[in-house]
Design a protein around this motif. Structure first.
Motif, mmCIF file in Angstrom:
data_model
loop_
_atom_site.group_PDB
_atom_site.id
_atom_site.type_symbol
_atom_site.label_atom_id
_atom_site.label_comp_id
_atom_site.label_asym_id
_atom_site.label_seq_id
_atom_site.Cartn_x
_atom_site.Cartn_y
_atom_site.Cartn_z
ATOM 1 N N GLU A 290 0.827 -1.207 0.000
ATOM 2 C CA GLU A 290 0.000 0.000 0.000
ATOM 3 C C GLU A 290 0.862 1.258 0.000
ATOM 4 N N GLU A 291 1.933 1.263 0.778
ATOM 5 C CA GLU A 291 2.821 2.436 0.809
ATOM 6 C C GLU A 291 3.474 2.647 -0.556
ATOM 7 N N THR A 292 3.926 1.567 -1.176
ATOM 8 C CA THR A 292 4.535 1.659 -2.504
ATOM 9 C C THR A 292 3.508 2.148 -3.526
ATOM 10 N N LEU B 78 -9.394 1.724 -8.471
ATOM 11 C CA LEU B 78 -8.590 0.760 -7.720
ATOM 12 C C LEU B 78 -9.243 -0.607 -7.860
ATOM 13 N N TYR B 79 -8.545 -1.531 -8.492
ATOM 14 C CA TYR B 79 -9.037 -2.898 -8.675
ATOM 15 C C TYR B 79 -8.243 -3.798 -7.740
ATOM 16 N N TYR B 80 -8.929 -4.391 -6.759
ATOM 17 C CA TYR B 80 -8.199 -5.220 -5.799
ATOM 18 C C TYR B 80 -8.239 -6.686 -6.197
ATOM 19 N N GLY B 81 -7.152 -7.373 -5.889
ATOM 20 C CA GLY B 81 -6.964 -8.750 -6.320
ATOM 21 C C GLY B 81 -7.612 -9.778 -5.412
ATOM 22 N N GLN B 82 -7.471 -11.024 -5.809
ATOM 23 C CA GLN B 82 -8.128 -12.128 -5.098
ATOM 24 C C GLN B 82 -7.609 -12.320 -3.678
ATOM 25 N N ASP B 83 -6.405 -11.824 -3.385
ATOM 26 C CA ASP B 83 -5.845 -11.995 -2.046
ATOM 27 C C ASP B 83 -6.110 -10.800 -1.128
ATOM 28 N N GLU C 130 -11.393 -1.161 0.722
ATOM 29 C CA GLU C 130 -12.177 0.043 1.030
ATOM 30 C C GLU C 130 -11.397 0.973 1.957
ATOM 31 N N ASN C 131 -10.725 0.399 2.954
ATOM 32 C CA ASN C 131 -9.913 1.213 3.871
ATOM 33 C C ASN C 131 -8.768 1.891 3.131
ATOM 34 N N PHE C 132 -8.123 1.142 2.238
ATOM 35 C CA PHE C 132 -7.030 1.711 1.453
ATOM 36 C C PHE C 132 -7.548 2.814 0.538
ATOM 37 N N ALA C 133 -8.706 2.607 -0.071
ATOM 38 C CA ALA C 133 -9.304 3.632 -0.922
ATOM 39 C C ALA C 133 -9.590 4.902 -0.123
ATOM 40 N N GLN C 134 -10.003 4.748 1.119
ATOM 41 C CA GLN C 134 -10.248 5.914 1.969
ATOM 42 C C GLN C 134 -8.958 6.693 2.215
ATOM 43 N N VAL D 152 -10.163 14.275 -6.040
ATOM 44 C CA VAL D 152 -10.199 13.204 -7.035
ATOM 45 C C VAL D 152 -11.193 12.135 -6.582
ATOM 46 N N ASP D 153 -12.021 11.646 -7.501
ATOM 47 C CA ASP D 153 -12.923 10.540 -7.192
ATOM 48 C C ASP D 153 -12.126 9.244 -7.160
ATOM 49 N N VAL D 154 -12.422 8.386 -6.186
ATOM 50 C CA VAL D 154 -11.759 7.094 -6.076
ATOM 51 C C VAL D 154 -12.832 6.008 -6.133
ATOM 52 N N ASP D 155 -12.734 5.148 -7.137
ATOM 53 C CA ASP D 155 -13.651 4.020 -7.289
ATOM 54 C C ASP D 155 -12.925 2.735 -6.926
ATOM 55 N N VAL D 156 -13.623 1.844 -6.255
ATOM 56 C CA VAL D 156 -13.054 0.558 -5.850
ATOM 57 C C VAL D 156 -13.836 -0.564 -6.527
ATOM 58 N N HIS D 157 -13.098 -1.497 -7.114
ATOM 59 C CA HIS D 157 -13.714 -2.618 -7.817
ATOM 60 C C HIS D 157 -12.985 -3.902 -7.456
#
Length: 76
Positions: free
Chosen positions: A12-14, A32-37, A44-48, A57-62
């Motif tokens: 996340e930092e990187t 932001l497209y998050y993987g299977q792991d 959602e927390n990272f998107a926040q 900027v709008d941030v969408d999570v998928h």
């Protein structure tokens, strides 16, 4: 496990460092497209965190469901 939590925080930092190079005054959307792991709640927390860094900027999570990569990003 504690080791995987540390690794995910490093990822996340990187990712945030990479976003700092990609986002500019013309950026309107980060997808932001998050993987299977990655758990949905973690994504959602990272998107926040990203929204807090870039309030204009709008941030969408998928759920991308991709293997290997924790996150795939699109900056528009």
């Amino acid at each position: 496990s504690a080791a995987s939590d540390v690794y995910k925080r490093q990822v996340e930092e990187t990712t945030k460092e990479m976003l700092a190079q990609l986002v500019d005054e013309d950026t309107e959307l980060i997808s932001l497209y998050y993987g299977q792991d990655v758990q949905e709640e973690s994504a959602e927390n990272f998107a926040q965190e990203i929204e807090d860094l870039y309030p204009d900027v709008d941030v969408d999570v998928h759920s991308g469901g991709q293997p290997i990569y924790y996150y795939v990003l699109s900056v528009e």
